[in-house]
Write a protein that holds these residues in place. Structure first.
Motif, PDB file in Angstrom:
ATOM      1  N   GLU A 124     -71.749 -22.859  60.476  1.00 44.07           N
ATOM      2  CA  GLU A 124     -71.842 -21.713  61.378  1.00 44.07           C
ATOM      3  C   GLU A 124     -70.803 -20.679  60.951  1.00 44.07           C
ATOM      4  O   GLU A 124     -69.686 -21.037  60.588  1.00 44.07           O
ATOM      5  N   TYR A 178     -73.880 -14.181  65.346  1.00 46.31           N
ATOM      6  CA  TYR A 178     -73.383 -15.478  64.902  1.00 46.31           C
ATOM      7  C   TYR A 178     -74.468 -16.081  64.024  1.00 46.31           C
ATOM      8  O   TYR A 178     -75.658 -15.984  64.351  1.00 46.31           O
ATOM      9  N   ASP A 217     -74.905 -14.697  69.636  1.00 47.85           N
ATOM     10  CA  ASP A 217     -73.518 -15.122  69.795  1.00 47.85           C
ATOM     11  C   ASP A 217     -73.453 -16.649  69.719  1.00 47.85           C
ATOM     12  O   ASP A 217     -74.490 -17.329  69.726  1.00 47.85           O
ATOM     13  N   LYS A 218     -72.255 -17.167  69.626  1.00 43.45           N
ATOM     14  CA  LYS A 218     -72.040 -18.619  69.527  1.00 43.45           C
ATOM     15  C   LYS A 218     -72.552 -19.340  70.775  1.00 43.45           C
ATOM     16  O   LYS A 218     -73.100 -20.432  70.691  1.00 43.45           O
ATOM     17  N   GLU A 219     -72.368 -18.733  71.927  1.00 44.00           N
ATOM     18  CA  GLU A 219     -72.785 -19.374  73.179  1.00 44.00           C
ATOM     19  C   GLU A 219     -74.290 -19.642  73.204  1.00 44.00           C
ATOM     20  O   GLU A 219     -74.732 -20.707  73.663  1.00 44.00           O
ATOM     21  N   ASP A 231     -74.915 -22.571  70.946  1.00 47.46           N
ATOM     22  CA  ASP A 231     -74.449 -23.802  71.583  1.00 47.46           C
ATOM     23  C   ASP A 231     -75.445 -24.296  72.639  1.00 47.46           C
ATOM     24  O   ASP A 231     -75.720 -25.493  72.735  1.00 47.46           O
ATOM     25  N   GLU A 255     -69.153 -16.485  61.426  1.00 46.21           N
ATOM     26  CA  GLU A 255     -68.998 -15.183  62.069  1.00 46.21           C
ATOM     27  C   GLU A 255     -69.065 -14.142  60.962  1.00 46.21           C
ATOM     28  O   GLU A 255     -68.325 -14.228  59.975  1.00 46.21           O
ATOM     29  N   TRP A 290     -78.101 -15.613  65.471  1.00 45.16           N
ATOM     30  CA  TRP A 290     -78.028 -15.736  66.930  1.00 45.16           C
ATOM     31  C   TRP A 290     -77.242 -14.552  67.472  1.00 45.16           C
ATOM     32  O   TRP A 290     -76.389 -13.999  66.765  1.00 45.16           O
TER      33      TRP A 290
END
Length: 119
Positions: free
Chosen positions: A110, A2, A74-76, A79, A112, A72
């Motif tokens: 952001e 991400y 992933d998005k999590e 976040d 993908e 990153w």
């Protein structure tokens, strides 16, 4: 994977202060799970007929365009890092003084990935 992307302009006189802030944020991001951080200072940003990076960030004369990204896992993870940032966690040693750029003209997004090659 991400990706968080930013574009902004920085007064030429603030380049060193920006580098110090960027180094802090890169270390902070890595400590909060980022895989890679890249910052780039304008070398050649041509003026476009309809739009360009300078117009996008409303950069006045004397400011340089800076762009970069943070990758990153992933998005999590991002976040969670944004939540920590919102609480000011880990910012005790952030460089003192006014920010070296006008944050109201910063562009952030952001993404993908659709395609990756190379590294």
């Amino acid at each position: 994977m991400y990706v968080a992307v930013a574009a902004l302009s920085v007064p030429e006189a603030n380049k060193q202060a920006y580098i110090e802030a960027a180094e802090f944020m890169a270390d902070w991001s890595i400590a909060h799970g980022a895989l890679e951080v890249m910052e780039a200072w304008e070398a050649n940003v041509p003026e476009g007929k309809n739009t360009d990076l300078r117009k996008a960030v409303a950069a006045p004369e004397g400011e340089k365009i800076v762009t970069g990204w943070v990758i990153w896992p992933d998005k999590e993870t991002l976040d969670k890092a944004k939540e920590s940032m919102g609480k000011g966690e880990g910012f005790e040693d952030y460089p003192e003084g006014d920010p070296p750029f006008d944050g109201s003209r910063l562009i952030f997004g952001e993404f993908e990935p659709l395609l990756t090659r190379g590294r």
